[in-house]
Design a protein around this motif. Structure first.
Motif, short mmCIF file in Angstrom:
data_model
loop_
_atom_site.label_atom_id
_atom_site.label_comp_id
_atom_site.label_asym_id
_atom_site.label_seq_id
_atom_site.Cartn_x
_atom_site.Cartn_y
_atom_site.Cartn_z
N GLU A 102 0.82 -1.20 0.00
CA GLU A 102 0.00 0.00 0.00
C GLU A 102 0.85 1.24 0.00
O GLU A 102 0.57 2.21 -0.70
CB GLU A 102 -0.89 0.05 1.24
CG GLU A 102 -1.95 -0.99 1.25
CD GLU A 102 -2.48 -1.20 2.64
OE1 GLU A 102 -2.77 -0.18 3.31
OE2 GLU A 102 -2.61 -2.34 3.07
N GLU A 103 1.95 1.21 0.81
CA GLU A 103 2.80 2.38 0.88
C GLU A 103 3.43 2.68 -0.47
O GLU A 103 3.49 3.83 -0.91
CB GLU A 103 3.87 2.19 1.96
CG GLU A 103 3.32 2.63 3.30
CD GLU A 103 4.04 2.02 4.49
OE1 GLU A 103 5.05 1.32 4.28
OE2 GLU A 103 3.58 2.24 5.61
N GLN A 123 -8.16 4.51 -4.60
CA GLN A 123 -7.54 3.66 -5.61
C GLN A 123 -6.71 2.56 -4.97
O GLN A 123 -6.77 1.41 -5.38
CB GLN A 123 -6.63 4.52 -6.48
CG GLN A 123 -7.15 4.63 -7.89
CD GLN A 123 -6.19 5.44 -8.74
OE1 GLN A 123 -5.45 6.27 -8.22
NE2 GLN A 123 -6.19 5.19 -10.02
N THR A 124 -5.93 2.93 -3.94
CA THR A 124 -5.11 1.95 -3.25
C THR A 124 -5.99 0.84 -2.69
O THR A 124 -5.69 -0.34 -2.82
CB THR A 124 -4.35 2.61 -2.08
OG1 THR A 124 -3.76 3.80 -2.55
CG2 THR A 124 -3.30 1.68 -1.53
N ASP A 166 3.52 6.05 -5.31
CA ASP A 166 3.35 6.17 -6.76
C ASP A 166 2.22 7.11 -7.15
O ASP A 166 1.92 7.25 -8.34
CB ASP A 166 3.07 4.79 -7.37
CG ASP A 166 4.34 3.97 -7.45
OD1 ASP A 166 5.42 4.55 -7.22
OD2 ASP A 166 4.26 2.76 -7.71
N GLY A 167 1.54 7.67 -6.14
CA GLY A 167 0.53 8.67 -6.45
C GLY A 167 -0.89 8.13 -6.52
O GLY A 167 -1.78 8.81 -7.01
N CYS A 168 -1.10 6.91 -6.04
CA CYS A 168 -2.47 6.39 -5.97
C CYS A 168 -3.19 7.09 -4.82
O CYS A 168 -2.61 7.32 -3.77
CB CYS A 168 -2.44 4.90 -5.66
SG CYS A 168 -2.42 3.85 -7.10
N VAL A 200 -5.69 -3.42 -2.00
CA VAL A 200 -6.12 -4.11 -0.79
C VAL A 200 -7.24 -5.11 -1.06
O VAL A 200 -7.16 -6.28 -0.64
CB VAL A 200 -6.57 -3.09 0.29
CG1 VAL A 200 -6.96 -3.81 1.56
CG2 VAL A 200 -5.46 -2.10 0.55
N LEU A 201 -8.25 -4.67 -1.78
CA LEU A 201 -9.41 -5.53 -2.00
C LEU A 201 -9.05 -6.89 -2.61
O LEU A 201 -9.52 -7.93 -2.12
CB LEU A 201 -10.45 -4.79 -2.86
CG LEU A 201 -11.91 -5.13 -2.58
CD1 LEU A 201 -12.22 -5.02 -1.10
CD2 LEU A 201 -12.82 -4.23 -3.37
N PRO A 202 -8.20 -6.92 -3.66
CA PRO A 202 -7.81 -8.24 -4.20
C PRO A 202 -7.14 -9.13 -3.16
O PRO A 202 -7.33 -10.34 -3.17
CB PRO A 202 -6.84 -7.89 -5.33
CG PRO A 202 -7.19 -6.51 -5.71
CD PRO A 202 -7.66 -5.83 -4.47
N LEU A 203 -6.39 -8.50 -2.23
CA LEU A 203 -5.71 -9.31 -1.20
C LEU A 203 -6.71 -9.90 -0.21
O LEU A 203 -6.43 -10.89 0.46
CB LEU A 203 -4.70 -8.45 -0.43
CG LEU A 203 -3.45 -8.02 -1.20
CD1 LEU A 203 -2.63 -7.07 -0.35
CD2 LEU A 203 -2.64 -9.24 -1.58
N LEU A 204 -7.88 -9.27 -0.10
CA LEU A 204 -8.88 -9.72 0.88
C LEU A 204 -9.75 -10.84 0.34
O LEU A 204 -10.65 -11.31 1.03
CB LEU A 204 -9.78 -8.55 1.28
CG LEU A 204 -9.14 -7.40 2.02
CD1 LEU A 204 -10.20 -6.39 2.42
CD2 LEU A 204 -8.44 -7.91 3.27
N LYS A 205 -9.50 -11.25 -0.91
CA LYS A 205 -10.40 -12.21 -1.56
C LYS A 205 -10.74 -13.43 -0.70
O LYS A 205 -11.91 -13.77 -0.56
CB LYS A 205 -9.80 -12.63 -2.90
CG LYS A 205 -10.80 -12.53 -4.03
CD LYS A 205 -10.26 -13.31 -5.18
CE LYS A 205 -10.47 -12.69 -6.53
NZ LYS A 205 -9.42 -13.15 -7.45
N PRO A 206 -9.73 -14.14 -0.12
CA PRO A 206 -10.10 -15.31 0.67
C PRO A 206 -11.03 -14.96 1.83
O PRO A 206 -12.04 -15.66 2.05
CB PRO A 206 -8.76 -15.84 1.20
CG PRO A 206 -7.71 -14.99 0.64
CD PRO A 206 -8.29 -13.93 -0.19
#
Lengths: 277, 297
Positions: free
Chosen positions: A170-171, A182-183, A176-178, A188-194
């Motif tokens: 995330e950092e 957007q971040t 990178d300007g997100c 984050v959301l894709p990482l939370l999939k399980p």
């Protein structure tokens, strides 16, 4: 001699274990058996294998309980509220974990407090509120209640999970300007999939099985969910067990299929919630 | 300085947007009704008119035989189901934590009933326990145990135990899953040491296994107690609170008082406050007691 004895006990123990497991699922087998037995057979042989198989009760039950309509209602309510709840609570949980200030820990405690509020306590005022706001007997009304009711456990589960997500990614994105949004949505959301899958499956089951909410707030025949339909059905044909079992069969089987497919996620969710708590 | 401050508030605002949607629904549809219930419990609200009557509802409650009976029943349900469900759940977990052929099938079978609604499973057990055509009496007849046949749901005290049984049957697998997760976290080598010392099986359980699964025990106890204090579905479908009012719980009485026998909403709210206080008291005590035990271990 000794090893012989311990082998016998092991075999007996195993037998008892399978017997106990059979008792655990016997009522579910009974539902299927009773639904396909003819009425005279059910009367003389209520617990054994069916000798002849008939599907006539399924057809009747399908019509009398308006199966297609009530299942569609249940699926609509369950899917919309489960997905929206997952989206909203993951955002809230993310803010709670990443903003470690007093306000956010207060919010966390506030959400957790909801876990011990019995639904019976909110039921009466909620009924009046739903009528006053014109939400009584409407799909969106009951969905809003589910959003509230699923919030405490969802926030609890997701906070536990997000804490274990590494921050570095995330950092990097922020540098990178997100933006924060957007971040969250890209990283984050894709990482939370399980965790989200687990949460959705658990919430799906509880909404599908819920009885009290839809019986109070959605009594309209056309909008009725499947559990309310079966209770109404039971009241009308209280001695027609064949019909009731055919109906129960059609409610229970989709759940069995989803359970067998998603078993891993369900077990993960229960243990993650329990151990981290 | 000015822009810095503005920047800071902008960030705060964005973060607030993250919490707001979930928080709004939670506040409006869960916390607000909870707070209004507290106010309504002090009124004689019947759906139309409402006057403030102070603590009269609470006074009336403790002279109401039906309510007192429902308190007694709820206590019996909560305590017995918690003991039975945790005892059997732990036993199943101890047996099924090791890997052997068929262990996954067995775990699935034990957990299965938990995924169905209590309402539907109550109807199924209602058929099994039906005295004339039900499966249980039929099985007993088949085994020539006619003497054991009885009207399982017709006799108040038997019916209460049947509710305990059906509820434990349904949720035993849930406790088992949590215990299995706890047992999997117990380090193997501890058992090897105790084998060297020649410890008995019971000794190993009492001094190694049980203390180390304390967190699973805590969470199981709490979930079980909270869940069973609110027991409703099984009662609704299995006995409907009957015979008479003999199997009614606090939760089912609130439903009857509020929506079934009439609209005594003030009285029902007062009853729900008592239920909430019981849950609050119990969970706080349990958490402090059991957590302290965990730390000492």
């Amino acid at each position: 001699m000794r090893s012989y004895l311990s082998r016998t006990t092991a075999i007996i123990g195993m037998g008892l274990l399978w017997l106990a497991a059979l008792i655990e699922i016997y009522p579910i087998i009974l539902v299927v058996f009773s639904a396909v037995k003819s009425k005279p057979e059910l009367a003389v042989n209520p617990f054994g294998f069916p000798k002849e198989i008939t599907f006539q009760f399924f057809a009747t039950a399908y019509d009398t309980m308006h199966y297609f309509r009530s299942v569609s209602n249940t699926v609509l309510i369950a899917c919309v509220s489960v997905v929206l709840s997952a989206a909203m609570t993951s955002m809230a949980a993310y803010a709670i974990v990443r903003r470690k200030n007093r306000f956010h820990s207060f919010l966390y405690m506030l959400f957790l407090a909801g876990m011990i509020i019995p639904f019976q306590m909110t039921m009466i005022p909620l009924y009046k509120m739903m009528v006053d706001l014109g939400l009584y007997n409407s799909y969106h009304g009951i969905m809003m209640i589910y959003l509230a009711l699923t919030a405490p456990f969802s926030v609890f589960l997701l906070v536990g999970f997000i804490k274990s997500v590494p921050r570095e990614l995330e950092e990097a994105a922020l540098i990178d300007g997100c933006g924060i949004f957007q971040t969250f949505f890209r990283i984050v959301l894709p990482l939370l999939k399980p965790a989200l899958t687990t949460l959705c499956v658990l919430n799906l089951f509880s909404v599908w099985n819920d009885f009290l909410m839809p019986v109070l707030f959605l009594p309209d025949d056309k909008k009725m969910t499947i559990t309310v339909q079966i209770s109404k059905f039971q009241g009308m044909y209280s001695n027609d067990w064949s019909l009731l079992f055919a109906g129960i069969c059609m409610i229970v089987l989709p759940m069995v299929v989803i359970y067998l497919l998603a078993q891993r996620f369900i077990i993960n969710g229960i243990t993650a919630g329990a151990i981290k708590g | 300085m000015q822009t810095n401050l503005r920047q800071k508030w902008k960030i705060n605002g964005i973060w607030l947007l993250f919490v707001l949607p979930a928080l709004l629904f939670y506040l409006i549809f869960l916390l607000l009704p909870t707070l209004s219930a507290t106010y309504y419990s002090l009124t004689d609200w019947d759906g139309v008119t409402s006057t403030f009557i102070g603590l009269d509802n609470f006074r009336a409650m403790f002279q109401d035989r039906l309510i007192l009976a429902s308190f007694r029943n709820t206590l019996q349900y909560t305590v017995s189901i918690t003991i039975v469900q945790n005892g059997l759940g732990l036993l199943a977990a101890l047996l099924l934590v090791r890997a052997f052929r068929g262990v996954n099938a067995l775990r699935t079978m034990f957990f299965m009933p938990h995924i169905f609604s209590g309402l539907v499973m109550g109807y199924v057990w209602g058929f099994i326990l039906e005295p004339n055509i039900g499966a249980l009496n039929n099985v007993l007849e088949f085994l020539h145990l006619d003497a054991l046949k009885m009207s399982w749901l017709g006799d108040p005290s038997v019916a209460r135990w049947m509710i305990v049984f059906v509820s434990s049957w349904q949720n035993l697998g849930f406790s088992m899953v949590i215990y299995i997760a706890g047992l999997q976290g117990v380090p193997r080598d501890l058992y090897e040491y105790s084998d060297v010392e020649g410890a008995s099986r019971w000794r190993k359980f009492a001094s190694i296994t049980f203390p180390l699964i304390a967190p699973s025990f805590t969470i199981n106890m709490i979930l079980c107690l909270i869940g069973n204090l609110k027991l409703f579905d099984q009662i609704y479908s299995l006995t409907g609170g009957g015979p008479g009012f003999a199997t009614e719980s606090i939760a089912s009485t609130i439903y009857k008082v509020g929506f079934y026998n009439g609209i005594e909403w003030g009285y029902g709210s007062a009853l729900s406050i008592v239920l909430f206080l019981c849950i609050l008291l119990l969970s706080v005590t349990m958490v402090t007691l059991l957590r302290r035990r965990e730390v000492e271990m």
